[in-house]
Design a protein around this motif. Structure first.
Motif, PDB file in Angstrom:
ATOM      1  N   GLU A 287       0.891  -1.176  -0.054  1.00  0.00           N
ATOM      2  CA  GLU A 287      -0.097  -0.091   0.111  1.00  0.00           C
ATOM      3  C   GLU A 287       1.085   1.388  -0.118  1.00  0.00           C
ATOM      4  N   ASP A 288       1.986   1.212   0.635  1.00  0.00           N
ATOM      5  CA  ASP A 288       2.965   2.306   0.633  1.00  0.00           C
ATOM      6  C   ASP A 288       3.389   2.737  -0.609  1.00  0.00           C
ATOM      7  N   GLN A 289       3.538   1.738  -1.673  1.00  0.00           N
ATOM      8  CA  GLN A 289       3.969   1.785  -2.839  1.00  0.00           C
ATOM      9  C   GLN A 289       2.697   2.366  -3.970  1.00  0.00           C
ATOM     10  N   LEU A 290       1.518   2.205  -3.644  1.00  0.00           N
ATOM     11  CA  LEU A 290       0.585   2.663  -4.385  1.00  0.00           C
ATOM     12  C   LEU A 290       0.368   4.261  -3.849  1.00  0.00           C
ATOM     13  N   VAL A 291       0.767   4.545  -2.610  1.00  0.00           N
ATOM     14  CA  VAL A 291       0.704   6.142  -2.377  1.00  0.00           C
ATOM     15  C   VAL A 291       1.671   6.712  -3.154  1.00  0.00           C
ATOM     16  N   LEU A 292       3.016   5.981  -3.206  1.00  0.00           N
ATOM     17  CA  LEU A 292       4.137   6.715  -3.799  1.00  0.00           C
ATOM     18  C   LEU A 292       3.634   6.726  -5.432  1.00  0.00           C
ATOM     19  N   LEU A 293       2.936   5.698  -6.005  1.00  0.00           N
ATOM     20  CA  LEU A 293       2.913   5.867  -7.309  1.00  0.00           C
ATOM     21  C   LEU A 293       1.693   6.938  -7.784  1.00  0.00           C
ATOM     22  N   LEU A 294       0.812   7.269  -6.662  1.00  0.00           N
ATOM     23  CA  LEU A 294      -0.250   8.366  -7.115  1.00  0.00           C
ATOM     24  C   LEU A 294       0.529   9.617  -6.730  1.00  0.00           C
ATOM     25  N   GLU A 295       1.352   9.926  -5.953  1.00  0.00           N
ATOM     26  CA  GLU A 295       2.057  11.134  -5.947  1.00  0.00           C
ATOM     27  C   GLU A 295       3.108  11.035  -7.322  1.00  0.00           C
ATOM     28  N   ALA A 296       3.677   9.989  -7.587  1.00  0.00           N
ATOM     29  CA  ALA A 296       4.491  10.180  -8.831  1.00  0.00           C
ATOM     30  C   ALA A 296       3.754  10.631  -9.938  1.00  0.00           C
ATOM     31  N   LEU A 297       2.601  10.319 -10.219  1.00  0.00           N
ATOM     32  CA  LEU A 297       1.629  10.744 -11.274  1.00  0.00           C
ATOM     33  C   LEU A 297       1.466  12.215 -11.129  1.00  0.00           C
ATOM     34  N   GLU A 298       1.507  12.901  -9.953  1.00  0.00           N
ATOM     35  CA  GLU A 298       1.398  14.203  -9.885  1.00  0.00           C
ATOM     36  C   GLU A 298       2.584  14.993 -10.006  1.00  0.00           C
ATOM     37  N   GLU A 299       3.805  14.533  -9.817  1.00  0.00           N
ATOM     38  CA  GLU A 299       4.936  14.923 -10.057  1.00  0.00           C
ATOM     39  C   GLU A 299       5.691  14.670 -11.423  1.00  0.00           C
ATOM     40  N   LYS A 300       4.878  13.742 -12.081  1.00  0.00           N
ATOM     41  CA  LYS A 300       5.368  13.717 -13.666  1.00  0.00           C
ATOM     42  C   LYS A 300       6.569  12.717 -13.661  1.00  0.00           C
ATOM     43  N   ILE A 301       6.991  11.927 -12.669  1.00  0.00           N
ATOM     44  CA  ILE A 301       8.035  11.141 -12.978  1.00  0.00           C
ATOM     45  C   ILE A 301       8.170   9.770 -13.227  1.00  0.00           C
ATOM     46  N   LEU A 302       6.865   9.211 -13.490  1.00  0.00           N
ATOM     47  CA  LEU A 302       6.656   7.934 -13.825  1.00  0.00           C
ATOM     48  C   LEU A 302       7.520   7.243 -14.851  1.00  0.00           C
ATOM     49  N   PRO A 303       7.640   8.068 -16.058  1.00  0.00           N
ATOM     50  CA  PRO A 303       8.506   7.799 -17.059  1.00  0.00           C
ATOM     51  C   PRO A 303       9.881   7.284 -16.636  1.00  0.00           C
ATOM     52  N   GLN A 304      10.573   8.188 -15.904  1.00  0.00           N
ATOM     53  CA  GLN A 304      11.879   7.686 -15.328  1.00  0.00           C
ATOM     54  C   GLN A 304      11.701   6.674 -14.469  1.00  0.00           C
ATOM     55  N   TRP A 305      10.741   6.382 -13.743  1.00  0.00           N
ATOM     56  CA  TRP A 305      10.778   5.265 -12.662  1.00  0.00           C
ATOM     57  C   TRP A 305      10.588   4.045 -13.443  1.00  0.00           C
ATOM     58  N   LEU A 306       9.767   3.909 -14.664  1.00  0.00           N
ATOM     59  CA  LEU A 306       9.671   2.846 -15.582  1.00  0.00           C
ATOM     60  C   LEU A 306      11.028   2.552 -16.374  1.00  0.00           C
ATOM     61  N   LYS A 307      11.590   3.453 -16.835  1.00  0.00           N
ATOM     62  CA  LYS A 307      13.199   3.258 -17.288  1.00  0.00           C
ATOM     63  C   LYS A 307      13.928   2.476 -16.238  1.00  0.00           C
TER      64      LYS A 307
END
Length: 386
Positions: A287-307
């Motif tokens: 559940e902690d990871q879900l929280v971080l993913l939600l914040e990453a969506l706001e911060e626009k850093i998902l693409p770098q995490w994916l790489k």
């Protein structure tokens, strides 16, 4: 399809060549856990309260049927393949592979299986942002296994040349076990193929539909009740192959379910499969990871995490015992908090990152890292509408 080479004879001279044995498996399990936890960690804090209970009850009598491979091998001298058989002709045209089942495990009597899991409570985490996750999850599964149902089997590939046939103990593989430079390509390619098979339909959606899908996925990531509701509805669609039962009282899911209900049957099944696949991946995360993913969506850093997670999967992390290297630039961000969040995210999946680019995997980390990669991939795809 196997014709006698001379005269007429039974497939096996001795009917006792088919070995059969029975055994019984029983299991009964039940537990309940209550408690609370509060942990402050530097700039992050978390509070968890709740209770969980689970139970499993099952008993089954199994029968193992077995034909020794030596007996099948001996048939080669006695039987030839009927190359004019319709089935063989179809195999030849379609270039399909033929297998023979030589061992089965079957239910020798009708059996019922029941399992239930219930979890309730609240979760609140703060990682420079605060989200609330609360609710109750109840999972109940039951099934009846009919008598004679094959629960497992073992097969071997058949090779066919003209009228002869043989057991292919070492079928040809396009990939070799031995790599000349000592490196391994990992399983990233296989995972990407699986992703495309299950989620290709999402890449064809319009920006408006992508926003609807993303809104619903973000909602279920915050609320376990909504997560359970959407999971059950997608399971119902996939098992009933229809669009009935897609009504909801939740405003967060109404747009998504309405769009699905108005889709054609074939499109509905594809979309339901993609959503169910997404939920399966998210359900593997903490559940902690879900929280971080939600914040990453706001911060626009998902693409770098994916790489970054993709670069980890390029290594054979299932069999790598020692440390390996990843590009430090992939977890280098303008702000220190983003780097800390990145290290925390992959750490929860069993990969410890160091600032110098070295990484160390815990045992059995691959499933958790793969689920994280799938979640990042799909969320990045859906967020392209923003």
């Amino acid at each position: 399809m196997l014709l006698p080479r001379e005269g007429i004879e039974s497939l096996f001279a001795n009917r006792g060549d088919k070995d059969s044995s029975k055994f019984k498996l029983e299991k009964s399990y039940s537990d309940r856990v209550d408690g609370n936890l509060s942990v402050p960690v530097d700039c992050a804090s978390a509070e968890v309260t709740g209770a969980a209970s689970s139970s499993q009850v099952w008993s089954i009598t199994l029968e193992k049927n077995h034909i020794p491979l030596t007996e099948l091998d001996a048939l080669q001298a006695k039987r030839k393949m009927d190359m004019n058989h319709t089935f063989i002709q179809q195999l030849k045209k379609s270039q399909q592979v033929l297998y023979v089942v030589h061992e089965t495990i079957e239910a020798s009597e009708e059996t019922s299986y029941e399992e239930s899991t219930e979890a309730g409570g609240g979760f609140m985490a703060q990682f420079y942002a605060k989200f609330n996750v609360k609710g109750t999850r109840v999972k109940k599964q039951s099934m009846t296994i009919p008598k004679g149902c094959a629960l497992a089997f073992r097969a071997i590939q058949l090779g066919i040349t003209d009228e002869s046939w043989y057991l292919d103990y070492f079928p040809y593989e396009t990939r070799t076990m031995f790599v000349s430079d000592g490196s391994s390509p990992g399983k990233l390619v296989e995972l990407e193929v699986e992703l495309k098979e299950n989620c290709q339909i999402l890449s064809t959606l319009s920006p408006d539909l992508l926003r609807i899908f993303l809104k619903a996925i973000k909602a279920v990531m915050r609320d376990t009740n909504l997560f359970q509701e959407l999971t059950q509805k997608m399971d119902a669609v996939l098992h009933d192959t229809g669009g009935s039962g897609l009504e909801t009282e939740s405003p967060d899911l109404k747009e998504l379910l309405s769009s699905l209900q108005n889709s054609s049957r074939d499109l509905l099944l594809e979309l339901a499969r993609a959503i169910a696949y997404t939920l399966d991946a998210l359900d593997e995360l903490m559940e902690d990871q879900l929280v971080l993913l939600l914040e990453a969506l706001e911060e626009k850093i998902l693409p770098q995490w994916l790489k970054l997670v993709g670069s980890i999967l390029e290594h054979d992390i299932e069999d790598t015992a020692g440390p390996f290297s990843v590009d430090p630039a992939l977890f280098s961000f303008p702000q220190e908090k983003e780097q800390e969040l990145t290290i925390a995210l992959v750490g929860m999946s069993g990969v410890k990152l160091q600032n110098d680019g070295s990484a160390l995997c815990m045992d059995n980390a691959f499933p958790a890292v793969a689920a994280l990669y799938v979640s990042l991939y799909i969320l990045s795809l859906l967020s392209n509408s923003d």
